[in-house]
Design an enzyme around this catalytic site. Structure first.
Site, short mmCIF file in Angstrom:
data_model
loop_
_atom_site.label_atom_id
_atom_site.label_comp_id
_atom_site.label_asym_id
_atom_site.label_seq_id
_atom_site.Cartn_x
_atom_site.Cartn_y
_atom_site.Cartn_z
N HIS A 1 -5.39 0.43 -2.07
CA HIS A 1 -5.86 -0.88 -1.62
C HIS A 1 -5.62 -1.89 -2.74
O HIS A 1 -5.81 -1.56 -3.91
CB HIS A 1 -7.36 -0.85 -1.35
CG HIS A 1 -7.73 -0.47 0.05
ND1 HIS A 1 -9.00 -0.64 0.54
CD2 HIS A 1 -7.00 0.08 1.05
CE1 HIS A 1 -9.05 -0.21 1.80
NE2 HIS A 1 -7.85 0.24 2.13
N GLU B 1 0.85 -1.19 0.00
CA GLU B 1 0.00 0.00 0.00
C GLU B 1 0.89 1.24 0.00
O GLU B 1 2.03 1.21 0.46
CB GLU B 1 -0.93 0.02 1.23
CG GLU B 1 -2.03 -1.04 1.13
CD GLU B 1 -3.19 -0.81 2.10
OE1 GLU B 1 -3.21 0.21 2.82
OE2 GLU B 1 -4.08 -1.68 2.13
N HIS C 1 -4.73 6.74 0.09
CA HIS C 1 -3.89 5.54 0.14
C HIS C 1 -4.47 4.49 -0.80
O HIS C 1 -5.60 4.61 -1.25
CB HIS C 1 -3.70 5.01 1.56
CG HIS C 1 -4.92 4.37 2.17
ND1 HIS C 1 -5.94 5.12 2.70
CD2 HIS C 1 -5.28 3.08 2.33
CE1 HIS C 1 -6.87 4.30 3.17
NE2 HIS C 1 -6.51 3.05 2.95
N ASP D 1 -9.61 2.51 8.34
CA ASP D 1 -9.72 3.70 7.49
C ASP D 1 -10.83 4.62 8.00
O ASP D 1 -10.69 5.86 7.97
CB ASP D 1 -10.05 3.32 6.04
CG ASP D 1 -8.92 2.53 5.39
OD1 ASP D 1 -7.77 2.69 5.82
OD2 ASP D 1 -9.20 1.77 4.45
#
Ligand code: ZN
Length: 162
Positions: free
Chosen positions: A98, A34, A96, A109
């Protein structure tokens, strides 16, 4: 080339550099970890311009299924952009990746973005969360009263109103 996304009464406008960073860090390979950073930009009325997505740094902690950005580095960036833009570019949220085609926020999150809303000294009464999947981007605008969320495809026609 920009991308516009309607989130409730707001229109989010992602600029080309931001979209390129999102695409570049997609977890396309099995071993990709990630990645993430912060989102900065400008606000005019209900239009939110995301003009800067910070790049991951070697101080972040990343695995295949988790990402924790370095707080000090992010703060340095926020200060730098703010003062160098004549106080017009401010912190707006977080991004970010995934490793899934259609990204959805994890419990971590959800907690993370609501703590950003509470703990940050925000210029505007909301934060944006972008989660970059392989095919889609998940977008959320969170304010103390509301949340608006939407998944959009990477390959949607640019400049269309979603
Ligand atoms: Zn996540």
């Amino acid at each position: 080339m920009t991308k516009q996304v309607k989130l409730g009464p707001y229109t989010l406008i992602l600029n080309r550099e931001t979209l390129e960073i999102f695409k570049k860090y997609r977890q396309l390979k099995k071993r990709d970890k990630e990645a993430g950073g912060i989102l900065m930009g400008q606000v005019r009325d209900q239009h939110i311009y995301i003009n800067r997505a910070s790049l991951p740094s070697s101080f972040d902690k990343a695995t295949r299924h988790s990402f924790q950005r370095n707080k000090k580095i992010a703060q340095l960036l926020i200060n730098y952009e703010f003062w160098n833009s004549g106080k017009t570019i401010t912190y707006l949220g977080e991004w970010h990746t995934h490793p899934e085609p259609k990204p959805a926020p994890s419990p971590t999150d959800i907690k993370m973005i609501s703590s950003q809303l509470k703990e940050n000294d925000l210029q505007y009464p909301y934060v944006i969360q972008c989660i970059i999947g392989v095919e889609q981007v998940y977008l959320k605008l969170l304010s103390p009263e509301n949340q608006y969320e939407k998944n959009v495809n990477f390959n949607d026609t640019p400049n269309c109103n979603d």
